[in-house]
Design a protein around this motif. Structure first.
Motif, PDB file in Angstrom:
ATOM      1  N   ILE A 177       0.877  -1.180   0.000  1.00 39.32           N
ATOM      2  CA  ILE A 177       0.000   0.000   0.000  1.00 39.32           C
ATOM      3  C   ILE A 177       0.904   1.216   0.000  1.00 39.32           C
ATOM      4  CG2 ILE A 177      -1.721   1.324   1.273  1.00 39.32           C
ATOM      5  CD1 ILE A 177      -2.726  -1.307   2.473  1.00 39.32           C
ATOM      6  N   TRP A 178       0.774   2.014  -1.023  1.00 39.20           N
ATOM      7  CA  TRP A 178       1.558   3.255  -1.084  1.00 39.20           C
ATOM      8  C   TRP A 178       0.678   4.395  -0.600  1.00 39.20           C
ATOM      9  CZ3 TRP A 178       2.060   7.179  -5.429  1.00 39.20           C
ATOM     10  CH2 TRP A 178       3.074   8.109  -5.128  1.00 39.20           C
ATOM     11  N   ASP A 179       1.126   5.055   0.450  1.00 41.99           N
ATOM     12  CA  ASP A 179       0.391   6.202   0.981  1.00 41.99           C
ATOM     13  C   ASP A 179       1.357   7.368   0.991  1.00 41.99           C
ATOM     14  OD1 ASP A 179      -0.696   8.117   2.933  1.00 41.99           O
ATOM     15  OD2 ASP A 179      -2.235   6.577   3.232  1.00 41.99           O
ATOM     16  N   PHE A 229       0.868   9.373  11.388  1.00 42.19           N
ATOM     17  CA  PHE A 229       1.139   7.958  11.697  1.00 42.19           C
ATOM     18  C   PHE A 229      -0.113   7.290  12.267  1.00 42.19           C
ATOM     19  CE2 PHE A 229       6.081   7.805  12.293  1.00 42.19           C
ATOM     20  CZ  PHE A 229       6.226   8.126  10.955  1.00 42.19           C
ATOM     21  N   TRP A 230      -0.850   8.048  13.081  1.00 42.32           N
ATOM     22  CA  TRP A 230      -2.051   7.463  13.704  1.00 42.32           C
ATOM     23  C   TRP A 230      -3.128   7.236  12.638  1.00 42.32           C
ATOM     24  CZ3 TRP A 230       1.312   6.591  16.892  1.00 42.32           C
ATOM     25  CH2 TRP A 230       2.031   7.542  17.587  1.00 42.32           C
ATOM     26  N   ARG A 231      -3.176   8.155  11.665  1.00 41.68           N
ATOM     27  CA  ARG A 231      -4.131   7.956  10.560  1.00 41.68           C
ATOM     28  C   ARG A 231      -3.805   6.678   9.792  1.00 41.68           C
ATOM     29  NH1 ARG A 231      -3.741   8.242   5.315  1.00 41.68           N
ATOM     30  NH2 ARG A 231      -1.817   9.454   5.160  1.00 41.68           N
ATOM     31  N   LEU A 232      -2.516   6.471   9.525  1.00 38.50           N
ATOM     32  CA  LEU A 232      -2.122   5.286   8.766  1.00 38.50           C
ATOM     33  C   LEU A 232      -2.510   4.007   9.507  1.00 38.50           C
ATOM     34  CD1 LEU A 232       1.306   6.704   7.649  1.00 38.50           C
ATOM     35  CD2 LEU A 232      -0.392   5.840   6.066  1.00 38.50           C
ATOM     36  N   ILE A 233      -2.280   4.007  10.810  1.00 40.89           N
ATOM     37  CA  ILE A 233      -2.625   2.816  11.608  1.00 40.89           C
ATOM     38  C   ILE A 233      -4.121   2.550  11.495  1.00 40.89           C
ATOM     39  CG2 ILE A 233      -2.810   1.926  13.984  1.00 40.89           C
ATOM     40  CD1 ILE A 233      -0.205   3.552  14.578  1.00 40.89           C
ATOM     41  N   SER A 234      -4.899   3.619  11.622  1.00 40.91           N
ATOM     42  CA  SER A 234      -6.348   3.486  11.613  1.00 40.91           C
ATOM     43  C   SER A 234      -6.866   3.102  10.218  1.00 40.91           C
ATOM     44  CB  SER A 234      -6.922   4.819  12.091  1.00 40.91           C
ATOM     45  OG  SER A 234      -8.249   4.923  11.796  1.00 40.91           O
ATOM     46  N   ASP A 235      -6.370   3.778   9.189  1.00 41.63           N
ATOM     47  CA  ASP A 235      -6.865   3.526   7.823  1.00 41.63           C
ATOM     48  C   ASP A 235      -6.590   2.095   7.367  1.00 41.63           C
ATOM     49  OD1 ASP A 235      -7.745   6.069   7.592  1.00 41.63           O
ATOM     50  OD2 ASP A 235      -6.344   6.707   6.021  1.00 41.63           O
ATOM     51  N   TYR A 236      -5.426   1.580   7.730  1.00 42.99           N
ATOM     52  CA  TYR A 236      -5.033   0.280   7.170  1.00 42.99           C
ATOM     53  C   TYR A 236      -5.026  -0.837   8.201  1.00 42.99           C
ATOM     54  CZ  TYR A 236      -3.694   3.515   3.518  1.00 42.99           C
ATOM     55  OH  TYR A 236      -3.725   4.510   2.562  1.00 42.99           O
ATOM     56  N   ASP A 283      -8.731   5.381  15.329  1.00 41.08           N
ATOM     57  CA  ASP A 283      -8.918   4.098  16.005  1.00 41.08           C
ATOM     58  C   ASP A 283      -7.597   3.325  15.922  1.00 41.08           C
ATOM     59  OD1 ASP A 283      -9.595   1.615  16.882  1.00 41.08           O
ATOM     60  OD2 ASP A 283     -10.964   1.150  15.222  1.00 41.08           O
ATOM     61  N   LEU A 284      -6.925   3.217  17.053  1.00 34.05           N
ATOM     62  CA  LEU A 284      -5.616   2.548  17.055  1.00 34.05           C
ATOM     63  C   LEU A 284      -5.721   1.121  17.587  1.00 34.05           C
ATOM     64  CD1 LEU A 284      -3.343   5.444  18.461  1.00 34.05           C
ATOM     65  CD2 LEU A 284      -4.049   5.005  16.109  1.00 34.05           C
ATOM     66  N   SER A 285      -6.952   0.611  17.682  1.00 30.80           N
ATOM     67  CA  SER A 285      -7.140  -0.673  18.377  1.00 30.80           C
ATOM     68  C   SER A 285      -6.505  -1.855  17.639  1.00 30.80           C
ATOM     69  CB  SER A 285      -8.623  -0.937  18.611  1.00 30.80           C
ATOM     70  OG  SER A 285      -9.277  -0.987  17.363  1.00 30.80           O
ATOM     71  N   SER A 286      -6.216  -1.694  16.334  1.00 31.21           N
ATOM     72  CA  SER A 286      -5.607  -2.825  15.612  1.00 31.21           C
ATOM     73  C   SER A 286      -4.141  -3.025  16.001  1.00 31.21           C
ATOM     74  CB  SER A 286      -5.679  -2.570  14.103  1.00 31.21           C
ATOM     75  OG  SER A 286      -4.967  -1.377  13.789  1.00 31.21           O
TER      76      SER A 286
END
Ligand code: COA
Length: 647
Positions: A65-67, A316-323, A352-355
């Motif tokens: 995934i390229w972001d 960084f938190w967005r990336l964790i949540s999005d993917y 949402d960082l639960s993953s």
């Protein structure tokens, strides 16, 4: 040859790799200071193991995934699509006559084509050598001359939050400076800033070349069988003398150890998602953005942007949540930068960082404050884990192994320590300047590894056997010298405290103080100089220049001189040197044989007790420097006053 190494562990781990010819033995031998080889008679292809073997079952799963927050682009490539791009690019390389053992230099920003290039090279048995885009032309030229590529892959520009950096002129300048002639420069045109092409000089347009191969059906569908010990890539790291060292990574041991560690250490299984925030030019990204995740069939995120300002400290938190990232890996500097912008981590609350179950930090020492800040913001089922390794080693040799201890990992973490020894590596402390093992807990000394090194570690430096021996094995024969000092506590936790050589770690980037010194000394007004790491709250360390001026230099306006030196380091090494601070001293402290006592100055700026070296020519030189650094407030206020005592 006897060895206490856990060959059973690696024999079992090797079963997770698809071999074209199964190795019949785990360890082999060869001459030299590190007399071991791994899986010596095995044959395989690393690209096959990363892509082809997964396609039947994971073809439609996201592979890459390229972001890119700096271009506002997101792109998902499935395993099938990555394989297709890689087969096409391998076809392009093949059409240029590249064969097993040739080299390709990759000078690229964080774009998918850089990853495709790694894998396309691996497919052909071609050796890739990635160079961090932040290096200036002179450094790039050194690497071109060292690895003699037949092709250089680059892009029209890199995109930093504050500016666009045209790569083509940097490459042109490097090619002008280099002695080695590179016949083909394959260039990816990026919309933000395109480059003028000079086809007669060997420029080729990446997209056009890919199209050519697609149209004529010359994709390279097979995978070249290579020997376990054949090189996969060479990655240059700063050497203490200023000449970069080409760390060689071989195919067999590398595939085994990365497939094993991505699972056992990083807890990434088939189908999971990992986000490793490191540039493609560094070892972390080679191992855990590209090869490790793909060897197990996971999804990996390639992020183009910074932890802050692209657009903010919540990226960084967005990336964790999005993917739905399960494991993340970044540098303490990146976390410190985020914490400085958003001290209460308010931006993290929007996501949402639960993953996330593990957040790994490495690249420099993780200070407990940074670890604690991270741990407070992530979900309570997520563990923040320091780990320790280097370009040479290729994968962690100390860590808390998230894939092993599962949810109990937090109990296995001790802040301030880089964790316990990872299975398969044997780390120990030697008492300073001796070959005697420090058997008591918390005894400070040199961190070394017993041989054989883990299978993914480097078996040599590119075409430099003498340098391999002198840099890593001469000081402590029979051991690998990490260049770090530290201790192991009563519970087996390893604490890495400082470097023992002239390497400086700036924002997780290893740079040579020798290279910076060479740049400073080239200024006509600088008679002598030495560069030491100055502690920095954000970047861990930044270089501090200590200068002795020539007679004419003493008449020069200091601000003008300092500005010229900053410009020179940016021009010759790159802006990543972060060189901004200099002091002028009347003379440098030296031994009677004329060697500059860098270590004493280093200890001084670190705020450590400085013992007057027995070999010093003139003790007053150290007192002078102490005084000057104190006046500039470059020495911690609470420093031991040993030196002052005499004044
Ligand atoms: N190409 C060209 N220039 C680059 C570059 C690249 N790939 N990467 C950095 N630079 C330049 C920057 O633009 C900057 O130039 P400037 O002085 O003109 O602004 C300079 O090099 C210093 O860059 P950097 O160290 O990134 O500082 P910063 O102030 O822009 O950002 C951080 C600070 C903390 C956000 C950044 O250092 C960071 O993300 N650090 C983590 C790095 C990391 O992951 N290291 C681990 C590697 S395993």
């Amino acid at each position: 040859m006897t060895s206490e190494v856990d060959t059973e562990l690696w024999k079992k781990a090797a079963q997770d790799i698809d071999w074209f010819v199964e190795p019949t033995s785990v360890l082999g031998s060869r001459p030299g200071p590190n007399p071991y080889t791994w899986f010596p008679d095995g044959k395989l292809n690393t690209c096959y193991n990363c892509l082809d073997r997964h396609v039947a079952s994971l073809g439609d799963q996201a592979c890459l995934i390229w972001d890119s927050s700096v271009t506002n682009t997101k792109q998902v490539y499935t395993y099938r699509q990555v394989l297709d791009r890689v087969q096409t690019l391998a076809g392009v390389f093949h059409s240029y006559g590249l064969h097993k053992g040739d080299t390709v230099l990759i000078y690229m920003p964080m774009v998918p084509e850089a990853v495709f290039a790694f894998l396309a090279c691996a497919r052909l048995g071609v050796v890739h050598s990635a160079v961090f885009g932040g290096f200036a032309p002179k450094e790039l030229a050194k690497r071109i001359d060292a690895c003699k590529p037949k092709v250089v892959l680059t892009a029209s520009c890199g995109i930093e939050p504050k500016r666009v950096i045209p790569y083509k002129p940097l490459l042109e300048e490097a090619l002008r400076l280099a002695n080695h002639h590179v016949p083909i420069r394959l260039l990816l045109q990026r919309e933000r800033q395109r480059s003028l092409m000079n086809y007669a000089q060997g420029d080729r347009d990446f997209d056009q070349e890919m199209e050519r191969i697609e149209t004529n059906g010359k994709q390279f569908k097979g995978c070249v069988s290579v020997k376990s010990e054949d090189p996969l890539y060479v990655l240059y790291t700063s050497g203490t003398t200023g000449v970069p060292k080409g760390v060689v990574r071989t195919n067999g041991g590398h595939a085994v150890v990365l497939r094993w560690s991505i699972d056992y250490v990083f807890n990434i299984k088939r189908g999971d998602t990992i986000f490793t925030a490191s540039d493609i030019g560094w070892a972390v990204s080679h191992s855990y953005t590209v090869y490790g995740p793909m060897l197990i069939g996971a999804t990996t995120i390639l992020y183009e942007g910074k932890p802050i300002a692209s657009p903010d400290a919540g990226t960084f938190w967005r990336l964790i949540s999005d993917y739905k990232v399960k494991t993340m890996f970044t540098a303490p500097t990146a976390v410190r930068a985020i914490a400085r912008e958003d001290p209460h981590a308010l931006l993290s609350k929007q996501y949402d960082l639960s993953s996330l179950t593990s957040l790994f930090l490495a690249g420099e020492r993780s200070d407990p404050e940074t670890l604690k800040w991270c741990q407070n913001l992530v979900h309570k089922t997520c563990t923040v884990i320091d780990n320790y390794w280097s370009t040479e080693l290729g994968s962690p040799v100390t860590a808390t192994c998230a894939g092993h201890l599962q949810e109990k990992t937090r109990e296995g973490v001790r802040w301030g320590s880089a964790g316990k020894q990872v299975p398969g590596s044997r780390i120990l402390v030697l008492k300073e300047g001796t070959l005697e093992e420090a058997t008591e807990a918390n005894q400070f000394g040199n961190i070394v590894l017993k041989l054989p090194l883990p299978p993914g570690a480097f078996p040599g430096l590119w075409q430099n056997e003498a340098g391999y021996k002198s840099s890593y094995f001469d000081k402590y024969p029979g051991y690998f010298d990490t260049g770090d000092a530290g201790m192991i506590d009563q519970d087996g936790f390893v604490h890495i405290m400082s470097r023992t050589d002239d390497i400086i770690n700036v924002a997780g980037h290893r740079l040579s103080t020798g290279t910076i010194e060479q740049i400073l000394i080239a200024h006509p007004m600088v008679a002598e100089c030495c560069v030491v790491p100055l502690p920095d709250k954000l970047k861990g360390h930044v270089p501090l220049g200590i200068l002795v001026l020539t007679h004419e230099g003493q008449a020069m306006e200091v601000d003008v001189l300092f500005k010229e030196l900053v410009q020179a380091t940016r021009r010759d090494l790159g802006a990543i040197a972060c060189f901004e601070i200099s002091v002028i001293v009347p003379r440098l402290p030296k031994t009677r044989s004329g060697k500059v006592l860098r270590r004493s100055i280093r200890e001084m700026v670190d705020g450590k007790q400085v013992n007057m070296p027995a070999t010093i020519e003139d003790e007053d030189t150290l007192y002078e420097i102490y005084d000057i650094l104190s006046k500039r407030q470059l020495i911690p206020l609470d420093s031991p006053l040993l030196l002052k005592a005499k004044l």
